[in-house]
Design a protein around this motif. Sequence first.
Motif, short mmCIF file in Angstrom:
data_model
loop_
_atom_site.label_atom_id
_atom_site.label_comp_id
_atom_site.label_asym_id
_atom_site.label_seq_id
_atom_site.Cartn_x
_atom_site.Cartn_y
_atom_site.Cartn_z
N GLY A 64 0.84 -1.19 0.00
CA GLY A 64 0.00 0.00 0.00
C GLY A 64 0.87 1.24 0.00
N GLN A 70 -3.77 6.97 4.29
CA GLN A 70 -4.07 5.93 3.32
C GLN A 70 -3.80 4.56 3.94
N LYS A 72 -2.52 0.99 4.55
CA LYS A 72 -1.35 0.21 4.20
C LYS A 72 -1.20 -0.91 5.21
#
Length: 113
Positions: A64, A70, A72
Amino acid sequence: MIDNISFYNPKDIGYFDLGVSQINKTLPFKTTNGVFTNSSFIKVYKKNIVVKEYNLIDGLTIVGNNVLGQEKTLSVVLNGADFANYKGVTLEAVCSFFVEGDLEITFSLGIKW
């Protein structure tokens, strides 16, 4: 699997079994809250002696986009043969993923026959 790992407060995620004949047992750590550092590690101890260490060069992988906000996943792949000398023993693991040197996650690893 852990989601949204909290910072600065070591979290004990419990006990995991690992058979000495197991190959490629994966433990994933998933988060959106932080950025994994280049010095991330997992160290496995018997008492105060390190018996195995994983880092981004040897054993840890990030999947990721490793940016804040975000999703990951940092994963470690465990092989039972690495712990064959510790059959019947419960080892302790410590993890540092986000702040260099901070111990953020702990768990026990029971080595089975």
